[in-house]
Design an enzyme around this catalytic site. Sequence first.
Site, PDB file in Angstrom:
ATOM      1  CD  GLU A  67      -1.708  -2.378   1.645  1.00  0.00           C
ATOM      2  OE1 GLU A  67      -0.505  -2.588   1.954  1.00  0.00           O
ATOM      3  OE2 GLU A  67      -2.603  -3.245   1.777  1.00  0.00           O
ATOM      4  CG  PHE A 129      -9.420  -9.677  12.029  1.00  0.00           C
ATOM      5  CD1 PHE A 129      -8.142  -9.991  12.453  1.00  0.00           C
ATOM      6  CD2 PHE A 129      -9.727  -9.794  10.678  1.00  0.00           C
ATOM      7  CE1 PHE A 129      -7.183 -10.433  11.548  1.00  0.00           C
ATOM      8  CE2 PHE A 129      -8.768 -10.231   9.768  1.00  0.00           C
ATOM      9  CZ  PHE A 129      -7.491 -10.553  10.205  1.00  0.00           C
ATOM     10  CD  GLN A 130      -7.110  -7.529   8.251  1.00  0.00           C
ATOM     11  OE1 GLN A 130      -8.043  -7.380   7.472  1.00  0.00           O
ATOM     12  NE2 GLN A 130      -5.934  -8.009   7.886  1.00  0.00           N
ATOM     13  CE  LYS A 179     -17.006  -6.876   4.136  1.00  0.00           C
ATOM     14  NZ  LYS A 179     -16.320  -8.146   4.434  1.00  0.00           N
ATOM     15  CG  MET A 487      22.399  12.713   2.710  1.00  0.00           C
ATOM     16  SD  MET A 487      23.523  13.877   1.901  1.00  0.00           S
ATOM     17  CE  MET A 487      22.474  14.533   0.612  1.00  0.00           C
TER      18      MET A 487
HETATM   19  C1  TPP Z   1      12.491   6.021   5.190  1.00  0.00           C
HETATM   20  C2  TPP Z   1      13.765   6.711   5.481  1.00  0.00           C
HETATM   21  N1  TPP Z   1      14.645   6.171   6.352  1.00  0.00           N
HETATM   22  C3  TPP Z   1      15.805   6.788   6.599  1.00  0.00           C
HETATM   23  C4  TPP Z   1      16.129   7.974   5.995  1.00  0.00           C
HETATM   24  C5  TPP Z   1      17.448   8.679   6.295  1.00  0.00           C
HETATM   25  N2  TPP Z   1      18.281   8.755   5.084  1.00  0.00           N
HETATM   26  C6  TPP Z   1      18.352   9.872   4.324  1.00  0.00           C
HETATM   27  S1  TPP Z   1      19.326   9.691   2.995  1.00  0.00           S
HETATM   28  C7  TPP Z   1      19.711   8.128   3.420  1.00  0.00           C
HETATM   29  C8  TPP Z   1      20.644   7.312   2.579  1.00  0.00           C
HETATM   30  C9  TPP Z   1      20.042   6.933   1.291  1.00  0.00           C
HETATM   31  O1  TPP Z   1      20.885   5.984   0.674  1.00  0.00           O
HETATM   32  P1  TPP Z   1      20.686   5.615  -0.838  1.00  0.00           P
HETATM   33  O2  TPP Z   1      19.276   5.294  -1.106  1.00  0.00           O
HETATM   34  O3  TPP Z   1      21.671   4.565  -1.210  1.00  0.00           O
HETATM   35  O4  TPP Z   1      21.003   6.987  -1.587  1.00  0.00           O
HETATM   36  P2  TPP Z   1      22.388   7.771  -1.671  1.00  0.00           P
HETATM   37  O5  TPP Z   1      22.420   8.786  -0.575  1.00  0.00           O
HETATM   38  O6  TPP Z   1      23.482   6.771  -1.540  1.00  0.00           O
HETATM   39  O7  TPP Z   1      22.352   8.412  -3.011  1.00  0.00           O
HETATM   40  C10 TPP Z   1      19.081   7.752   4.612  1.00  0.00           C
HETATM   41  C11 TPP Z   1      19.238   6.455   5.280  1.00  0.00           C
HETATM   42  C12 TPP Z   1      15.167   8.522   5.122  1.00  0.00           C
HETATM   43  N3  TPP Z   1      15.339   9.687   4.514  1.00  0.00           N
HETATM   44  N4  TPP Z   1      14.009   7.865   4.859  1.00  0.00           N
END
Ligand code: TPP
Lengths: 579, 171
Positions: A67, A129-130, A179, A487
């Site tokens: 979803e 439920f749910q 529902k 990042m």
């Molecule tokens: C759902 C979620 N969890 C954690 C983060 C924190 N976060 C921001 S950028 C990042 C790294 C992303 O890695 P990747 O997808 O490999 O992209 P890159 O930065 O290497 O281009 C994380 C863990 C986030 N933004 N969203």
Amino acid sequence: MAAVDLAQQDERGRRPSGRRMKATQAFIESLLAEGVEVIFGYPGGAVLPIYDALYDAKIRHVLVRHEQGAAHMADGYARATGKPGVVLATSGPGATNLVTGLATAWMDSIPLVAFTGNVARSAIGTDAFQEADITGITLPITKHNFLVRRAEDLPRVIKEAFHIATTGRPGPVLVDLPKDVTTEEINFSYPETVDLPGYRPTIKGHVKQILEAARAIAAAKRPVLYIGGGVIASGAHKEVLALAEKASLPTTFTLMGIGGFPGDHPLSLGMLGMHGTVYANYAVNECDLLIAVGARFDDRVTGDLRRFAPHAKVIHIDIDPAEIGKNVQADIPIVGDAKAVLSVLVEKVREKREQEWLDTIEAWKREYPLTYEEKPGVIAPQRVIQEIYEVTRGEAICTADVGQHQMWLAQYYIFREPRRHISSGGLGSMGFGFPAAIGAALGRPDLQVWSITGDGGFQMTAQELATVRKYNLPVKIAIINNGYLGMVRQWQELLYQRRYSHSDLHDNPDFVKLAEAYGIPGFRCTRPEELRPLLEKAAAMDGPVLLDIHVDQEANVFPMIPAGQSVAEMIGKKGRLGT
Amino acid sequence: MKHTLSILVQNQAGVLSRVAALFTRRGYNIESIAVGPTEDPRVARMTIVVEGDSREVEQITKHVHKLIEVLKVTDLTHEDMVDRELALIKVTADSHNRSEILQIVDIFRAKIVDVSEKSVIVEVTGDEGKIEAMIRLLRPHGIKELARTGRIALARGARPEPASRGVSATA
Ligand SMILES: Cc1ncc(C[n+]2csc(CCOP(=O)(O)OP(=O)(O)O)c2C)c(N)n1
Ligand SMILES: [Mg+2]
């Protein structure tokens, strides 16, 4: 009054007329009346009556694999088309799986209407439920939500939901359907108007304030126009261009404002903020007038608020009065729709050109162009984006996931039109980009759609490979594979002495094989000379394709203003550390 | 300083929680809240007392106004208004101090609404200051239980401000 009569009135006492039909049929008819072309959804017990009606309905339903994917697809569809995205999920876990998607749309003011099933009215509040209190859960992340308690109210609620989602400052609206409400019969007629006395968005700006703004622009020596996502939402890009050209306003945009002003225009400063261009941030720092349009002075833009645009008088144009004065005090506040306000302002403003200011900016642009390091034999991630830009002639829809690649897309792909750059700005939701691309591809079959994603984020919603395959959607997936949560690694490098705590993804799956497992062609690219031919091949292919592009693992996003700081602390002004 | 906000809302299920949750979410602390119907049964009035400077309160006012079911928000703080709270105070009262309590009650134009051998319940209406003063004077006698309402308020004068303004009549 007889009890029978009462039962046939809706809660406002109106006596409905119309055709007698099942509520589920009325649901379909209502969506058709709203012009809905596609619903992104996933079935379950509480929505079985609706799915039964969908079985032979004249409305397209896209079956997702999670979803969250449905919500992001509807969001991508909305961002690409400007039309509201529609989602359908079952009660409980189906509904809670929408939460990240709704919050993403909420933070970026994207029009969505999400329908969830719920347990029967008599079971609500019993931990059935749910059962999940999804209207309670989504209270802070929706513009409004409804729990439909009477089947007769359904058409009115749907009308109001679409109205609220798409007008004023847009946003997601959730409609929860017990529902047993969906199994009743009602007299169906779709309302033509809404009656929402507490909801009257201000569209036209105050003329006196607009004149004041025109005078301030005339008086300014160093003006800057700063545009955000509101320009895209309002469709005000032409007015922005007209204003910028008439008053020779150097123009910068936020991540959400990309495409609101042509990135290759001589007056363009590119993006501002944490990873904005040096010259955009310098210009804002030095300007004596900042004209903010549909932007909200987010902390990723301003850094340290006390040192943001320290010399500037501020004009703030926004449809949401609560944004004005929230972070930055406005000298000339104007509440109204960006397009409506700017079309008047363009008329009132005098033609002008502050040559000295424009020369200063040109000098900054020459001294600090966006640039990056390239190591021999290694693909620079920034180059990947530049080449995708060239291969697509800057005309594709590109969605980003979240992280370094998201910033590189914003920096190195030059967008000339609105609704081509799609990115989760406010919430920064990893897992957004790929499903958003699927939604965009459904909404704009006339455009090429690229999903520029990270090796980390792609794995958060990679199950939607099944969805692109099922509907054979021509989404080009380009994984900017740096083997890291890039990042996070960058922050750890710069702020935590290279202690790469849990940011290493060297046990990634074989993405090419993963694609193949779903019946999607996949290609890997590890050497610079392979890149261009592969991108060209992918661009020419029909149907989905996945590219696993291995890039420099330790490339960083520069320039960078560390969180909470200001221009003075900007690092990597020349594309690398030490300058 | 404390601000008194008068909020007219559509009288529908869930409105109270929407408004209250908004204050919490945006980092504001509600000091008191009172809700009840107005002269128009389709409209309810919420009176909320909240702490904050004018800028902060203006900000939350704008957020509240954005809620779909909110019809009108007025900050009555700097208006000429009448505001009232009500308190029920159960105090220890025996033969030694009963007459003294009666005296206090008299001065404050409060009422005794329940009497038992060892205690009385005092009902007092007034603005916050009056209720605080009453409590202060009764405290030495031993307050056993205390219940207070939130503040309710109306602007003074004839300025017409019917609750239903904006709510279209539906037949
Ligand atoms: C759902 C979620 N969890 C954690 C983060 C924190 N976060 C921001 S950028 C990042 C790294 C992303 O890695 P990747 O997808 O490999 O992209 P890159 O930065 O290497 O281009 C994380 C863990 C986030 N933004 N969203
Ligand atoms: Mg990565």
